[in-house]
Every structure is written in structure tokens, then in C-alpha cells.
Design a protein around this motif. Sequence first.
Motif, PDB file in Angstrom:
ATOM      1  N   GLU A   1       1.203  -4.747   0.170  1.00 24.02           N
ATOM      2  CA  GLU A   1       2.456  -5.229  -0.392  1.00 24.02           C
ATOM      3  C   GLU A   1       3.478  -4.097  -0.506  1.00 24.02           C
ATOM      4  OE1 GLU A   1      -0.515  -6.086  -1.543  1.00 24.02           O
ATOM      5  OE2 GLU A   1      -0.560  -8.221  -2.011  1.00 24.02           O
ATOM      6  N   GLU A   2       2.999  -2.886  -0.895  1.00 24.94           N
ATOM      7  CA  GLU A   2       3.913  -1.752  -1.020  1.00 24.94           C
ATOM      8  C   GLU A   2       4.525  -1.419   0.331  1.00 24.94           C
ATOM      9  OE1 GLU A   2       1.054  -1.963  -2.457  1.00 24.94           O
ATOM     10  OE2 GLU A   2       0.929  -0.794  -4.298  1.00 24.94           O
ATOM     11  N   ALA A   3       3.673  -1.394   1.358  1.00 25.00           N
ATOM     12  CA  ALA A   3       4.161  -1.094   2.700  1.00 25.00           C
ATOM     13  C   ALA A   3       5.210  -2.118   3.119  1.00 25.00           C
ATOM     14  CB  ALA A   3       3.001  -1.083   3.686  1.00 25.00           C
ATOM     15  N   ALA A   4       4.942  -3.374   2.798  1.00 22.42           N
ATOM     16  CA  ALA A   4       5.880  -4.435   3.145  1.00 22.42           C
ATOM     17  C   ALA A   4       7.206  -4.247   2.415  1.00 22.42           C
ATOM     18  CB  ALA A   4       5.285  -5.795   2.794  1.00 22.42           C
ATOM     19  N   LYS A   5       7.084  -3.766   1.181  1.00 22.37           N
ATOM     20  CA  LYS A   5       8.289  -3.594   0.377  1.00 22.37           C
ATOM     21  C   LYS A   5       9.179  -2.498   0.952  1.00 22.37           C
ATOM     22  CE  LYS A   5       9.778  -3.586  -4.327  1.00 22.37           C
ATOM     23  NZ  LYS A   5       9.543  -3.073  -5.667  1.00 22.37           N
ATOM     24  N   ILE A   6       8.510  -1.426   1.401  1.00 21.56           N
ATOM     25  CA  ILE A   6       9.268  -0.328   2.007  1.00 21.56           C
ATOM     26  C   ILE A   6      10.006  -0.851   3.240  1.00 21.56           C
ATOM     27  CG2 ILE A   6       9.012   1.868   3.266  1.00 21.56           C
ATOM     28  CD1 ILE A   6       6.647   2.377   1.226  1.00 21.56           C
ATOM     29  N   ASP A   7       9.383  -1.793   3.936  1.00 21.39           N
ATOM     30  CA  ASP A   7      10.032  -2.389   5.106  1.00 21.39           C
ATOM     31  C   ASP A   7      11.086  -3.423   4.745  1.00 21.39           C
ATOM     32  OD1 ASP A   7       8.545  -0.830   6.717  1.00 21.39           O
ATOM     33  OD2 ASP A   7       7.038  -2.340   7.202  1.00 21.39           O
ATOM     34  N   GLY A   8      11.336  -3.569   3.463  1.00 22.31           N
ATOM     35  CA  GLY A   8      12.417  -4.450   3.051  1.00 22.31           C
ATOM     36  C   GLY A   8      12.009  -5.867   2.689  1.00 22.31           C
ATOM     37  N   CYS A   9      10.696  -6.097   2.483  1.00 23.22           N
ATOM     38  CA  CYS A   9      10.267  -7.440   2.078  1.00 23.22           C
ATOM     39  C   CYS A   9      10.319  -7.563   0.564  1.00 23.22           C
ATOM     40  CB  CYS A   9       8.830  -7.684   2.516  1.00 23.22           C
ATOM     41  SG  CYS A   9       8.639  -7.933   4.272  1.00 23.22           S
ATOM     42  N   ASN A  10      10.573  -8.763   0.069  1.00 25.15           N
ATOM     43  CA  ASN A  10      10.352  -8.979  -1.362  1.00 25.15           C
ATOM     44  C   ASN A  10       8.975  -9.632  -1.528  1.00 25.15           C
ATOM     45  OD1 ASN A  10      10.471 -11.782  -1.037  1.00 25.15           O
ATOM     46  ND2 ASN A  10      12.689 -11.803  -1.330  1.00 25.15           N
ATOM     47  N   LYS A  11       8.652  -9.991  -2.742  1.00 27.11           N
ATOM     48  CA  LYS A  11       7.294 -10.479  -3.008  1.00 27.11           C
ATOM     49  C   LYS A  11       6.949 -11.706  -2.170  1.00 27.11           C
ATOM     50  CE  LYS A  11       5.910 -10.056  -7.230  1.00 27.11           C
ATOM     51  NZ  LYS A  11       5.883 -10.322  -8.682  1.00 27.11           N
ATOM     52  N   PHE A  12       7.939 -12.566  -1.985  1.00 26.48           N
ATOM     53  CA  PHE A  12       7.653 -13.821  -1.287  1.00 26.48           C
ATOM     54  C   PHE A  12       7.609 -13.639   0.226  1.00 26.48           C
ATOM     55  CE2 PHE A  12       9.405 -14.763  -5.408  1.00 26.48           C
ATOM     56  CZ  PHE A  12       8.447 -15.598  -5.917  1.00 26.48           C
TER      57      PHE A  12
END
Lengths: 309, 277
Positions: free
Chosen positions: B170-181
Motif C-alpha cells: 500500500e505504501e508503494a502504491a501511495k508513493i505512486d499516487g494512489c489513494n486507499k481505494f
Amino acid sequence: MSHKSEASGSYTLSRRAKWFSSWNNYLFVLPALLFMVVFIGFPLIYNLIMSFQNVNVYNLTGKHDFLGFANYIKTLQDPVFYVSLKNSVIFTVLSLVFQFTIGFALALFFNTKFPGRNLFRSLMLLAWMLPVVISGTVFQWMMSGDFGVINYFLQTLGIIDHPVNWLSESSTALLGTVVANIWIGVPFNMIILLSGLQGLPDHLYEAAKLDGANRLVQFRHITLPLMRPTILVLLILGIINTFKVFDLIFIMTAGGPVTSSTVLPIYAYQMSFTTLEFSQGASVSMIMFLILILISIVYLRMSSKEEVH
Amino acid sequence: MTKTKWRAAGGTLIGILIMIVFLFPVYWMIKTSVTPVTELYHNPPHILPVAATFDSYIDNFIRNQDMIGYIGNSFIIALGTMILSLFISVPAAYALARLSIKGKALIMISILSIQMLPGIMMAMPLYIMFSKVRLIDNFAGLIFADLIHALPFAIITLRPFFLALPGGLEEAAKIDGCNKFTSFTKIILPLVKPGLMTVAAFCFLFGWGDFIFALTLTSDNAVRPLTLGLYRFIGQYGTEWNNLMAVATLAALPIIVIFVAMQKYIVGGVTAGAMKD
């Protein structure tokens, strides 16, 4: 450098904590919780309330009186209740003993290596996955008195000398449903036990072989003790699932002849949907529920004990 | 070397024998469905087919269209159960595996206990509730009822799939600009595809195989599934076993197809759903 990474580490940690604990986490579980409250929690409470009232088909939309435990007392005074309880116990115990033993034997067999093993294993599961209405109907045909193939086999083998109407005679009807239920349940028992067996460490068996222990000794002193947790869970799940079997018996005998194969779920159904005494039926299912809760408590106790060991 | 080869061959042979005995009922169902009426009541019965006919299929699915209606209804109910279960269970299983939620243990225990509820215990209060809100004789009502069984199974089966994913996704995804959903739908979901397949197959199966809710919550043939069609057929045609077995075979067909197509997911799903947690 090290100082900087530490700082960014604590920064991500707090962001991380925020990410994982914010309120919108609950949005993910909300639909499931809502469903459970409306379609499971509410009916259960409604059932409980009804079991203390006098709801039947005539006064369904009107007002209901509070009767206290009258429905429960009436149920506990009904001889059919005890017949159903007895049949439920017989059905459950016989089904489980054979499902488990045959399932275990097959699991041990399928735990050896030979070509086609995976295919056979999958094919067995197919039997378990068939809708119960279908397997019930097929067994009804196979057990029919005049042209049933089971009578033919048993006569050929010399076990019986004249055809038996398995499902329409009160002495054999329950037995007939048990046989069908064993067939349905064996694959599940086999698969669960097999996956347990495959998780056992090989080196124990190799050591035992070096010590000269034969297969029976290995089975008693290595396999059985290590499989204990799997076996316990499987048996308790089996008791709960077998105790609530309705479809199969309803299809094959509908509880008859008379009450000879009536188990508790069939009795509850008849109370609610044939006699249309909803409150009385509610009290039967509450009693059934209590029995299942007792079994589950035993299960939870056993499994927490297993974890300690 | 040769000894182990012989042993393996022996294993296969015993395996085949076990299969013949064990799958006999399935064989007998299909065999009876293609047996001509004149052969049906032959005594002693012919174990191997001596003549085959598709009359019973033509009679029940082409000349008489009632069964087609039941089959359509079964598909609506099974697909509805499958889709709705996935929509509700997937996010729930994810949150219960990877997000912090208060009362997680309580939710898991409730889900596990729901599995133990007898169907008949739910059917009666649902019947009365549904009569008041017009969900009797209604596809939605049947789908909701089937979800009582399908939903807990789906959550319990899916949760270990989410737990098995590495931390930090999830952290990696967040760095790529994703939110939780979006991290859930774009990054996490594709990784648990096998779990989704297993659950989809089983939820379809629950909807397809349901009998008790179809029996208690419907009275109109326009919404009744094939399981109930088969049951009513037994009442109507008593001993016309070739017709009954033709209907039974066709009712089993989608299950067999799903099973063959999704074998590896199903075997894993049985053990996961029953034993994990």
C-alpha cells in the motif's frame, strides 16, 4: 545520512499509521456489516422474539401475546421432538463415523505417489460439489424398491434375498439417507485430512523407519498425534454441518414414513411451514440453535487448548 | 526402481477401482437419462447401456419449456449471488486482513458463527420479514437469502489471500499516487485473482444449489430455480426416472463445467475455507 533516514522513517511511520487506521477503513466493511445486521442479526432476534409469542398463519399481521416459555414447554412435551432429536443424533453419528473413517483411509491412500492421483482427487470433490437436490434424487432412484440398482447389487452379492423398499420402510428410511450423506461427505473429509497429511514433516517418518518402526506404529505414534488438531476441527465442523442437514432428507424421504426419518431441521420446517405454527417452529429452531452453540463452545475450548499445547 | 514402478501402477489401479465405485451414482444418473423407457424397468437392470436415446432430453427441454424457465431463474440467482457476494466480501476481507479496524476479532467471530446457523432457522423469520416487504417470489429476496451462506464463506476464504501479500504494498502504491481505494482496486486486487476465482466459483455454486430458501421463500414458478423444479418434478412424475435423471444431469452440467474449468482453484478453496483462522 543516517540521521536523515531516521527522520524520514518516523515520518512515514506516522503517515503509515494514519493510512492504516483512518475512519475510511470502515467503509470497506460497512456493506458486509450492514448485510449481516439486516439479513442475519435481525431475523435471529425476530426468531427469538417470536418463540415467546403466539404467531401463526392466522394472526400474522395482528397483535401478538407474550407467552413466556409456553412454546418451549409445548415443544419439550411433544413426543415427535424426541423422535427427531434421536434421529438427528443417529444421523449425525453414523454419517460422521463413516465419512471420517472412509475419508481418512482414502486420504492415506492418496497421500502416496502414483500417476493420476490429482485427477482422482479432483473427481471425488465433484461429488461433494453437486447440489444436494441432485445427489438426493439420484440416491432415491438407486434405492427404489422394484428397479433400484442397489437392491440388484445386494441381491447379486447375496446380502439380501428379496428387494427392500429402502426409503419407504420405516426401519430403513433413515439409514438410506445416512448412506447418501456419507457419499456426499467423504470427499470433503478426504481433502481436509489429505491436506493435513501433506503438511506433516517427512523427516519424522524417516527417523522412525531407521528405528525399525513399521507402518502401523508410525501411524499410531506420528500420524495420529500430529493430525490431532486437524481431526478435531474436522469432526466438530462435521457435527455442526451434519446436524443441520435438511435438503437431502427432505428430498429423499421428507422425514417419513411417518416420523421415522424426521430430524430436527425437518421437524422445525414442518412446524413452521406445514402446520404454520410459526412461534412453535421458532422455539424448535431456538432449541436446535442452543445445541449447536453448546457444540461450538466445546470446539472453541478444544481449539484454544490445542493452541496452548 | 522396478519395485517402485510396480507400486505406482498398483496405486493407479486401486485409484481407478475406487473411482468406479465412488462415481457410480454420477454414472447411473447419466446412464438412466439416456435409457429408453422400455429398458428402464428391465429386471435385472443393465449396468452398461444397451441402447441410448435422447428422448427424455427432447421431451423435457424442447417439447416442454417449463424447465428452460427454471434454468434461466437458476442462472439469475446464481450469478446474482456470485456478484453481490464478491462486491460485499472482497473489500471486507481486505479490511479485515490489512487495515486497522476496531472490533476486528468480534467481527471475525460473528462471521465464523454465522456459518453454523441452520438454514431452516433463517428461513422462517425471513419468510415473515420478506412477506412484509414484498421480497417473497422475488429474485432479490432469494439472492439476499443465499448470501447468508455465501458471504461468510467468501470473507473467510479470501482473508488469507490478502494476509499472504507482502507488507508495504500500500505504501508503494501511495508513493505512486494512489489513494486507499485506488491502491486496493489497482494494486491489491489483481494480486489475489486466484482467491477471487475460488470465491466466485463457490458463490455461484451456493446460488445454483440452494434448495431450502427456494422452497420456503417462493410460491411462483416464474422465479423458482431448477433445484425446486427438479423437486416438484419428482412429485408430478413419480417414477419416470429417465425424465428425472435428464433434468438432474442438466442441473449438474454447469457445476461440472465450472469444476473442470476451475479445478485448481476449487481444491485450494475447500481447504482454505474450512480450516484457516
